[in-house]
Design a protein around this motif. Structure first.
Motif, short mmCIF file in Angstrom:
data_model
loop_
_atom_site.label_atom_id
_atom_site.label_comp_id
_atom_site.label_asym_id
_atom_site.label_seq_id
_atom_site.Cartn_x
_atom_site.Cartn_y
_atom_site.Cartn_z
N TRP A 174 19.63 -12.37 -22.24
CA TRP A 174 19.17 -11.35 -21.29
C TRP A 174 19.17 -11.91 -19.87
CZ3 TRP A 174 18.58 -6.30 -21.63
CH2 TRP A 174 17.84 -5.63 -20.64
N ARG A 175 18.65 -13.13 -19.72
CA ARG A 175 18.64 -13.76 -18.41
C ARG A 175 20.06 -14.02 -17.92
NH1 ARG A 175 14.29 -16.41 -21.06
NH2 ARG A 175 15.62 -18.18 -21.60
N ASP A 195 23.25 -1.90 -17.74
CA ASP A 195 23.27 -2.29 -16.33
C ASP A 195 21.95 -1.90 -15.66
OD1 ASP A 195 24.60 -3.56 -14.25
OD2 ASP A 195 25.54 -1.72 -13.53
N ARG A 214 26.76 -10.11 -14.23
CA ARG A 214 27.14 -8.81 -14.81
C ARG A 214 28.60 -8.75 -15.22
NH1 ARG A 214 22.90 -5.32 -13.56
NH2 ARG A 214 21.29 -6.89 -13.26
N ARG A 223 10.92 -5.92 -13.69
CA ARG A 223 11.43 -7.12 -13.04
C ARG A 223 10.75 -7.31 -11.68
NH1 ARG A 223 15.28 -10.32 -14.29
NH2 ARG A 223 16.14 -8.94 -15.86
N LEU A 282 19.02 -4.07 -17.06
CA LEU A 282 19.05 -5.42 -16.50
C LEU A 282 18.55 -5.44 -15.06
CD1 LEU A 282 22.45 -6.47 -18.06
CD2 LEU A 282 20.29 -7.67 -18.45
N ASP A 283 18.79 -4.38 -14.33
CA ASP A 283 18.28 -4.28 -12.96
C ASP A 283 16.77 -4.17 -12.91
OD1 ASP A 283 20.70 -4.46 -11.66
OD2 ASP A 283 20.98 -2.30 -11.43
N HIS A 314 21.65 -10.81 -16.71
CA HIS A 314 21.08 -10.38 -15.43
C HIS A 314 21.75 -11.13 -14.28
CE1 HIS A 314 18.08 -10.80 -12.10
NE2 HIS A 314 18.14 -9.49 -12.22
N GLU A 315 22.03 -12.39 -14.48
CA GLU A 315 22.62 -13.20 -13.43
C GLU A 315 24.12 -12.99 -13.29
OE1 GLU A 315 21.47 -17.07 -14.66
OE2 GLU A 315 19.32 -16.74 -14.29
#
Length: 450
Positions: free
Chosen positions: A312-313, A414, A319, A450, A417-418, A316-317
């Motif tokens: 997941w991390r 997307d 895409r 987040r 994750l944002d 996020h970093e």
């Protein structure tokens, strides 16, 4: 235990006498019992793929690991759970499934041999009710003609026009779930975007989508029945869906719009419109297929990411890895577990003799865990390359909505994750009781922003 030779009549699990050949669903069978000797490997003799309790905690991967190793083309004998009182072939390896899916002359989506019913479920369905009428239970040329009508509506160029709208919808959906904190990921997130999208594409008012969702869930789940059975509840759900579809088609015939049901209402093939039965079945199919499989791929994909928070991390970093992650989610979830074909002629597959009229089941989920194609297949790997999964099938019946499903998954993840920092399960996942779809009923999670 080595392979043993058993005459079918000596199989220890005697079928229900009410389901013996000739007394199957709707009295459709006209198939003599097999008398040839079949090889059954000892390591798989306890497997019953028609016992839905075997699927109630998710897909039974361990069973199919054994089948791929010991009996990749396996004759599944009838048991007390098996509809129609007859056995069927089980294909579990990737190469065999691809070969059969690509040979529609030998393996029909309608019927074959002397069989009077058929279709793509293990149980026989009636010809001219579902078989030959539902798009996924048609053979060419009719299948190709109907498919050709629908393809422009789900082509990438067309779907690109709705992507911005889907992103706005996804943001609203995710924000609402974050406001709750604790939510049902399946209901609040995974199901909602595909449901809104399919309603928009079909021309269904958004305020009706949850009613249609409820009817589809009742029809597809087996929480209160077994294979080949219907309850008053399932019959009512099917009837309500068909009645709604008839009203919708009447409205689209009188006042067409730019949507798929208006297209189907006015379409002709060789100068003739689709029949009322074809329209009704098309609507039911698209409502179910357009929402059910994608939501399960989203839910199972998210579950894999919850279990691997470092992924997941990473996503996020970076895409740029999301497209590959979506493909791995599709392989991992394999929401449509199997489809059936019926042999149209005597043939062989591997060292097995298949007769005209035999049921042949293609287990896509098993193919997607075949180590000869997918190294370390039971590992969720978002960097897997190549990833030639069969989540959308193969051959002429390759999923019509594959482009839409990929776009919905990409857009929703997307957005997640944002906005979502962490996600964790708050209770065990509840799966549907079905061998046809690997489905999730409920997935309680806690989301933190987040």
């Amino acid at each position: 235990m080595g392979a043993v030779q058993l005459d079918r009549g000596s199989w220890p699990c005697e079928p229900n006498p009410l389901r013996r050949p000739g007394f199957g669903l709707h009295g459709l069978l006209n198939v003599p019992p097999r008398t040839d000797t079949l090889c059954l490997a000892g390591p798989v003799e306890d497997i019953d793929l028609t016992d839905l309790d075997r699927f109630a905690r998710g897909f039974p991967h361990a069973d199919f690991d054994r089948l791929r190793e010991h009996e990749p083309v396996w004759w599944h004998p009838p048991t007390a759970h098996t509809p129609d009182g007859e056995g069927f072939w089980v294909l579990s390896r990737y190469a065999d499934i691809v070969a059969v899916a690509g040979d529609s002359r030998t393996y029909s989506s309608e019927t074959g041999g002397e069989r009077r019913g058929g279709g793509t479920l293990i149980e026989d369905l009636p010809v001219d009710w579902a078989v030959g009428v539902l798009l996924n239970m048609m053979d060419d040329p009719r299948h190709a003609d109907v498919r050709r009508l629908l393809m422009p509506s789900v082509a990438p160029r067309t779907l690109k026009l709705i992507e911005d709208d889907l992103r706005q919808r996804a943001a609203t959906i995710v924000d609402a779930a974050l406001d709750k904190g604790d939510c049902d990921f399946l209901i609040d997130l995974a199901a909602e975007l595909p449901l809104q999208a399919v309603a928009q594409l079909l021309g269904v008012p958004q305020e009706d989508r949850h009613q249609l969702f409820g009817w589809a869930n009742v029809a597809l789940d087996y929480d209160d029945r077994d294979l080949g059975e219907a309850t008053a509840r399932t019959q009512a759900a099917v009837a309500e869906t068909r009645a709604y579809g008839a009203r919708l088609f009447a409205a689209k015939t009188a006042d067409p719009a730019e949507d798929l049901m208006s297209l189907a209402a006015h379409a002709t093939i060789d100068g003739r419109p689709l029949t009322d039965m074809e329209k009704a079945m098309l609507f039911s199919l698209l409502i179910a297929a357009g929402s059910e499989t994608t939501r399960n791929s989203i839910a199972v994909g998210m579950l894999a990411l919850i279990e691997r928070p470092e992924l997941w991390r990473s996503l996020h970093e970076d895409r740029s890895a999301l497209d590959g992650a979506v493909e791995e989610m599709l392989r991992w979830a394999s929401s449509t577990s199997y489809n059936r074909r019926t042999a149209t002629r005597d043939t062989t597959l591997g060292d097995r003799r298949i007769r005209a009229g035999d049921k042949v089941t293609l287990w896509w989920t098993s193919a997607n865990r075949d180590a000869s194609v997918f190294p370390d297949p039971h590992r969720f790997d978002i960097g897997r390359r190549p990833n030639p999964h069969l989540a959308f099938g193969r051959g002429g019946h390759f999923c019509l909505g594959s482009n839409l499903a990929r776009m919905e998954m990409r857009v929703l993840f997307d957005t997640l994750l944002d906005r979502v920092g962490t996600a964790e399960l708050t209770a065990p996942v509840e799966y549907t009781r079905s061998n046809k779809h690997t489905g999730v009923r409920h997935m309680p999670v806690r989301l933190t922003p987040r």
